[in-house]
Scaffold this motif. Structure first.
Motif: not given
Length: 414
Positions: A31-39, A41-48
């Motif tokens: 999971w590490y690289p996925y959540f590093a990207r969120l932090r 690029e999109a720290p508050v991210h909407y998944q539809a």
């Protein structure tokens, strides 16, 4: 989740095409690289879209603290896991309540982990840890999860509930069943088996409740504490609330300590320089315990619900939206923690982590968890020069519990 498909490339896949609730990320520890990207690029991210419905991901340390300490805008009701409550087995528990009801129910049981009681428990825990470690098969490979982590935490749970000691394995089983539903965490529990297990838990504790009520118990266990408090004295008459709070206390008293007790062994083996530090100075154990809890982050997330339309960090969140605080991501946030992906047992501020949460829902048993882990490592260092990991662990399939099913080890005496 389609088990036949591979997880997407964490670097090249557009964020909107990644399912951040996919339990395989945690099963594979990828999971590490996925959540590093969120932090980044999109720290508050909407998944539809997800198997659990649409949700917001909050991934930075400071943002998680902001959500966790604002129960007015971010409610814990009706659930704290990413999936929605099950219609055929609804559960009410105080961790999924807001003040004032949350405060009244938590207060009823809080005293079981008061400092005076913890001090009295220490010698009991130490004697149990010593017995567990003295019975390990030196020279043979065994599963640390079963022989040590589960053994220790289940004995403690039995004590907290004053549960029949010879039946204590039921507590572990009920805990596992509680958190492993596919629809709430992406787990792999069979729905019928889970329902049977949880109803057995309810029936068993209802019997215990009435036995203690009839005997006018003078004990200081969790059931007796609930009976004594006027706000919870009739809880057994409400099966939805009684079972919900039982499972909360069982899981809370089990998963955090159990999986940190395993994660610490793995972390030291993956970072042999830190193991050398520990051998040179066992006085680092209290600091190391906090680092283990940060590094492991036994519960990956907590969920909230927006109580109104609001703007948060530039994003428009609508009333009723799910907001998921990814604790394990906050604990790897470079903005708040120096070198967060490293396991460092002598950090300057080791208690600066988010594993216990913040605000009114901060983990009630955090000091008990720390004490159990401290005693465990004090006793390990008195007996063994090395707890050697012999093979890769098997992790739990869940986007909620960051846990282990197996960790094959061998212990080497001093």
């Amino acid at each position: 989740m389609n088990p036949m498909t591979q997880l997407p490339d964490p670097a090249a896949t557009p964020l909107e095409e990644i399912d951040f609730s996919d339990p395989r990320m945690f099963l594979e520890d990828s999971w590490y690289p996925y959540f590093a990207r969120l932090r980044d690029e999109a720290p508050v991210h909407y998944q539809a879209e997800s198997p659990f419905g649409p949700f917001w991901s909050v991934t930075r340390f400071d943002d998680i603290v902001a959500v966790d300490t604002n129960h007015q805008d971010f409610s814990s009701e009706p659930a704290i896991v990413i999936g929605d409550p099950e219609e055929d087995m609804p559960l009410d528990m105080f961790i999924a309540m807001d003040p004032p009801k949350h405060d009244l129910q938590r207060k009823a049981v809080q005293s079981v982990v008061a400092p005076r009681n913890l001090a009295e428990m220490e010698s009991l825990i130490r004697s149990r840890v010593a017995a567990i470690l003295d019975n390990l098969p030196v020279g043979d490979t065994f599963n640390w999860v079963d022989e040590v982590s589960i053994n220790l935490t289940t004995q403690m749970l039995a004590t907290l509930f004053d549960f029949p000691f010879e039946q204590r394995s039921k507590l572990t089983y009920w805990s596992d069943m509680a958190t492993a539903a596919p629809q709430i965490s992406g787990g792999d529990a069979d729905p019928r088996e889970r329902e049977t297990a949880l109803l057995d838990c309810l029936a068993t504790f209802t019997g215990i409740w009435h036995e203690r009520e009839a005997s006018d118990s003078a004990g200081f266990d969790l059931i007796t504490l609930l009976q004594r408090d006027p706000n919870t004295s009739e809880m057994a008459d409400n099966p939805v609330e009684f079972l919900g709070n039982l499972l909360l206390l069982i899981v809370g008293g089990n998963d955090t300590t159990r999986n940190s007790a395993t994660g610490g062994v793995l972390a030291l083996n993956q970072n042999p320089g830190e193991y050398d530090k520990l051998r040179a100075d066992p006085g680092l154990i209290p600091s190391m315990v906090s680092e283990i809890i940060r590094w492991q982050t036994p519960l990956a997330h907590m969920r909230r619900r927006a109580t109104r339309d609001l703007e948060f960090r530039g994003q428009k969140i609508r009333e009723g939206d799910k907001v998921v605080m990814w604790y394990m991501s906050g604990n790897r946030d470079e903005r708040s923690i120096d070198n967060p992906n490293a396991f460092i047992i002598d950090r300057k501020n080791p208690r600066h982590h988010i594993s216990f949460g913040f605000g009114v829902h901060r983990c009630m048993g955090n000091r008990l968890a720390e004490m159990q882990l401290r005693i465990l490592w004090e006793e390990i260092m008195r007996r063994f020069s090395l707890v050697e990991v012999m093979a890769e662990p098997k992790r739990v399939q869940s986007n909620f519990v960051r846990g282990y099913e197996t960790l094959p080890v061998r212990v080497h005496p001093l």
